[in-house]
Write an enzyme that holds these catalytic residues in place. Structure first.
Site, PDB file in Angstrom:
ATOM      1  N   ARG A 191     -10.157   0.653  15.539  1.00 14.29           N
ATOM      2  CA  ARG A 191     -10.140   1.505  14.452  1.00 14.29           C
ATOM      3  C   ARG A 191     -11.331   0.729  13.699  1.00 14.29           C
ATOM      4  NH1 ARG A 191      -4.289   1.926  11.648  1.00 14.29           N
ATOM      5  NH2 ARG A 191      -4.888  -0.559  11.221  1.00 14.29           N
TER       6      ARG A 191
ATOM      7  N   TYR B 243      17.211  31.062   2.930  1.00 12.05           N
ATOM      8  CA  TYR B 243      16.243  32.002   3.510  1.00 12.05           C
ATOM      9  C   TYR B 243      16.090  32.513   4.975  1.00 12.05           C
ATOM     10  CZ  TYR B 243      13.912  30.896  -1.058  1.00 12.05           C
ATOM     11  OH  TYR B 243      13.425  30.952  -2.146  1.00 12.05           O
TER      12      TYR B 243
ATOM     13  N   LYS C 292       0.977  -1.258  -0.078  1.00 10.95           N
ATOM     14  CA  LYS C 292      -0.129   0.033  -0.068  1.00 10.95           C
ATOM     15  C   LYS C 292       0.886   1.122  -0.162  1.00 10.95           C
ATOM     16  CE  LYS C 292      -0.260  -0.148   5.037  1.00 10.95           C
ATOM     17  NZ  LYS C 292      -1.273  -0.094   6.278  1.00 10.95           N
TER      18      LYS C 292
ATOM     19  N   MET D 229      12.428  24.491  -1.362  1.00 12.31           N
ATOM     20  CA  MET D 229      11.389  23.791  -1.800  1.00 12.31           C
ATOM     21  C   MET D 229      12.155  22.766  -2.675  1.00 12.31           C
ATOM     22  SD  MET D 229       8.757  24.414  -4.719  1.00 12.31           S
ATOM     23  CE  MET D 229       7.650  25.294  -3.564  1.00 12.31           C
TER      24      MET D 229
END
Length: 814
Positions: free
Chosen positions: A582, A709, A483, A758
């Site tokens: 759950r 930054y 998954k 980024m």
């Protein structure tokens, strides 16, 4: 080898049924990777985990007409059978006989590390002087060594073979088959395999290979190894090598000082050699090669010449997604007939029916015409749609290739050619000698060009699965959780590999994940853990099997079965609630569940639950309580329905910590990657994932200057800052910046400084001398995945599943 079926039966004391005059030159043992059926027998190997006899039909369908098996099956017509008592012992008998038919000098290499590299370097050093045969790749086991010995023929003067063991008493068997004249022992560490009680037992087993050797060349740095060999084999010629000056061969100067060559002391003699890569493993392997070459009588100048010509050994095969839906298989790290055969075996593991071969000259080949005739014959059996030949030699024989064949004098000509741009939805195998720079073809054809890559070692995944399987009963099934894009590693690529290796079940989270697998040729049963209501149509259409955890889901899914007119009992999986709180049915719902299941056209394939804390020693009682509830409730459910479903509750950590409760199946997830909270199991696992990039630029930053930054990093002194092309868009969380996290360069750790951007981030090198373009490890071994997860203040699962799809995945088989 070249024997008739009658000779094979007589040599091994086996029963022959059928044609006694058939010639047998090759033995195949994996029907999935058959690359040639001419003069080939299929050997059905039976083990405690599996029976090769299940695949006899598959081998026959592919054209095999000789079967070697422990049992005779009369249903198959026109097949010649060799019936044996034990399939592995049969192979060992014929290998032992075959070796004795030839007069060649033999080198046997064993050890914990370095066997394959030493073997390949010795081959590179000696094949010009002696017609040499060697083990393909790392074939060295009870199966691999006999198969390697069967490659010997009358032209060979020298044989170099690896010998590996994993359990007590195995070396005695291998030494009986193959007693090397020169025994070589590479590095043995202080750790020992879990199959041995101590390092001493492991060493005793390894050095048993040298019982009949005339000369033993061994790494003498390990005190126990040195003492055992010198005492046990005092009557033999002993040559020890290593870093300690008690050895006969050692280094006299500071080998880490790159401004000078490495000075070797060989007995009373001293000479210098060039060594570019200066890590301990490489230096140790070089000392071993020197010791062997000296034993063959080469003088120092010749040894230096041979060392200068050594090529790095890449024992791996890469697969990467290509443009126009092609799959690129890059096996251009070395080229000889053995590696070509292995590459042809590997491409049979993929579900691409259309194949293309790009092949260069065999620059190290002798008797070129004979070699290329054999290459062409093997290639023709693979049924490539097209073959692209590069070089001045192989192109002369294009007439030998059956496929549509194109010829080029160099790689640049191929890249410029229009035909390469017309290939679509094919598997493209790249097989070439290094000088042809076939990597340029890979770069041209691959889909993603990002320097940041996630490298997934498929063989390590298989190794990790087998470590966990060793804790289970042979009959226990295993579901692999694929998954979330296989925990971030990739979708169908992982599933395809697992299917090839007979995983019993695959588990996905959502239906669209299962659909993607089906569309890519995955036929293994797939359980969908979260079958959303809108996905029921595609679940049924693509033969997926839903998890049913509530009456609402059960009734809605049954309505869809009725609506679609499904006539057969459709497979489902029942989830029980045992303490995770759950999803799942509770004890007081079982009576109604039984009633509904018996009224519906469904088949309960499995009943399962999930452990909340199987990796937590402090919650052992809670885990055992969950298992007790599951056992009680699942038995009650089975008593009320008409099926005998599989039961499963153990996840990866459950397999390790609660293997007594394995029921009928277990589920493995993060353990495939090489992660385990259990120290002893962790030692046995291999890291299967490497997240890496390169240095884009190195800048000198003076004291007081800032980086990145918001000026979050200000240099306290003059330093070197490396910028690397990976950032939070690739899956690196911003919180690892500002000295919270580290990356690795040449096994040294360096802090990530300033804010993560980024698409890039900066690391502080200090005064460390690195180069632009040099490899940077985000995680693998230094730092490890677990260490990097700790920097991120999270778990390994989140780190892996956060890696962006824009990061190129490369799949490795080594």
């Amino acid at each position: 080898m070249n024997y008739t079926t009658k000779q094979i039966a007589e040599i091994t004391g086996s029963q022959l049924i059928g044609d006694e005059n058939l010639h047998l030159k090759n033995i195949a043992y994996d029907s999935r990777t058959l690359f040639s059926v001419n003069d080939t027998a299929f050997l059905a190997i039976n083990t405690s985990k599996n029976s090769g006899e299940k695949y006899i039909q598959s081998a026959i369908e592919k054209g095999i007409d000789i079967i070697i098996s422990e049992h005779y099956y009369s249903d198959y017509k026109n097949i010649t059978w060799i019936i044996v008592d034990n399939s592995i012992q049969f192979l060992q008998k014929i290998a032992k006989y075959h070796l004795k038919q030839f007069y060649l000098k033999t080198i046997g290499i064993t050890g914990s590390n370095g066997k394959t590299i030493v073997k390949e370097w010795l081959y590179q050093s000696l094949f010009h002087d002696y017609a040499t045969v060697k083990s393909p790749k790392s074939f060295n086991s009870q199966l691999g060594l006999p198969l390697s010995l069967l490659e010997i023929n009358k032209k060979h003067q020298l044989g170099i073979f690896e010998v590996g063991i994993s359990k007590p008493a195995e070396m005695k068997i291998l030494e009986d088959i193959f007693p090397p004249q020169i025994g070589v022992l590479t590095h043995i560490g202080s750790a020992h395999s879990s199959n041995f009680d101590s390092a001493e037992d492991l060493i005793d087993e390894k050095i048993r290979l040298f019982e009949n050797s005339e000369t033993i060349i061994f790494n003498g740095d390990n005190e126990l190894v040195y003492n055992k060999i010198t005492e046990r084999y005092s009557s033999k010629k002993l040559i020890s090598f290593g870093f300690k000056n008690r050895n006969k061969v050692f280094i006299k100067n500071d080998w880490k000082n790159r401004s000078q060559e490495v000075f070797i002391q060989y007995f009373e003699e001293e000479f210098s050699v060039p060594v570019n890569q200066r890590d301990e493993a490489t230096i140790s392997n070089v000392l071993c090669v020197i010791s062997v070459l000296k034993e063959f009588g080469f003088d120092n100048s010749k040894i230096v010449e041979k060392l200068n010509s050594l090529k790095s050994v890449e024992m791996r095969l890469e697969s990467v997604n290509g443009i126009r839906n092609n799959l690129i298989i890059n096996d251009s790290f070395n080229l000889d007939l053995d590696s070509l055969k292995i590459a042809f075996q590997h491409i049979n593991e993929y579900n691409k029916p259309n194949k293309v071969l790009i092949l260069t000259d065999f620059v190290e080949g002798k008797n070129a015409d004979q070699l290329y005739q054999e290459v062409a014959a093997l290639t023709n059996e693979q049924h490539f749609k097209s073959v692209f030949l590069i070089g001045n030699e192989i192109t002369k024989l294009e007439r030998l290739f059956d496929a549509k064949t194109f010829t080029f004098s160099n790689t640049a000509e191929l890249i410029d050619n229009v035909y390469l741009n017309q290939i679509e939805d094919h598997l493209i195998l790249l097989k070439g000698a290094r000088k042809f720079e076939i990597d340029k073809v890979k770069s041209y054809l691959e889909l993603q060009k990002h320097d940041t890559v996630l490298e997934v070692n498929l063989n390590s995944i298989l190794h990790n699965i087998n470590v966990h399987k060793a804790l289970l009963k042979p009959e226990t099934k295993m579901m692999a959780m694929v998954k979330a894009y296989s925990y971030g590693l990739g979708g169908y690529e992982i599933a395809e590999f697992l299917q090839h290796h007979h995983i019993d079940y695959l588990g996905v989270a959502y239906a669209d994940e299962g659909v993607d697998l089906r569309k890519n040729g995955i036929t293994t049963p797939i359980m969908v853990m979260n079958p959303e209501q809108h996905s029921y149509n595609i679940i049924i259409d693509y033969k997926l099997e839903p998890e049913i955890y509530s009456f609402r889901v059960l009734e809605l899914f049954n309505e869809k079965l009725i609506q679609k007119g499904i006539q057969h009992r459709y497979p489902i999986h029942i989830k029980l609630e045992t303490g995770m709180h759950r999803l799942g049915f509770k004890k007081d719902e079982l009576s109604m569940l039984i009633e509904k299941l018996n009224s519906m056209n469904v088949k309960v394939k499995s009943i399962f639950s999930h452990l909340s804390s199987s990796d937590d020693d402090q919650e052992k009682e809670y885990t055992l309580a969950q298992i007790h509830i599951f056992n009680e409730n699942s038995l009650a459910l089975i008593q009320g329905i008409n099926d005998q479903p599989i039961r499963h509750i153990l996840n990866t950590s459950g397999i390790v910590n609660f293997s007594d409760y394995q029921f009928d199946m277990v589920r493995i997830g993060i353990g495939m990657v090489g992660v385990s909270a259990h120290p002893e199991i962790k030692k046995q696992l291999k890291s299967a994932v490497t997240f890496k990039t390169v240095i884009s630029q190195i800048s000198t930053v003076n004291k007081g200057e800032s980086v990145g930054y918001n000026r979050k990093f200000k240099a306290l002194e003059n330093t070197n800052i490396a910028t690397i092309p990976v950032g939070y868009a690739d899956g690196i969380p911003r919180l690892v910046g500002n000295n919270a996290g580290f990356v690795g360069i040449r096994k040294n750790l360096f802090p990530i400084v300033g804010n993560v951007c980024m698409d890039m981030m900066m690391i502080d090198l200090g005064d460390f001398v690195a180069k632009e373009g040099e490899e940077v490890i985000i995680f693998n071994s230094s730092p490890s995945l677990e260490e990097f997860a700790s920097y991120c203040k999270t778990i390994s699962y989140e780190v892996l599943t956060s890696i962006s799809r824009r990061v190129k995945r490369i799949y490795i088989k080594d």
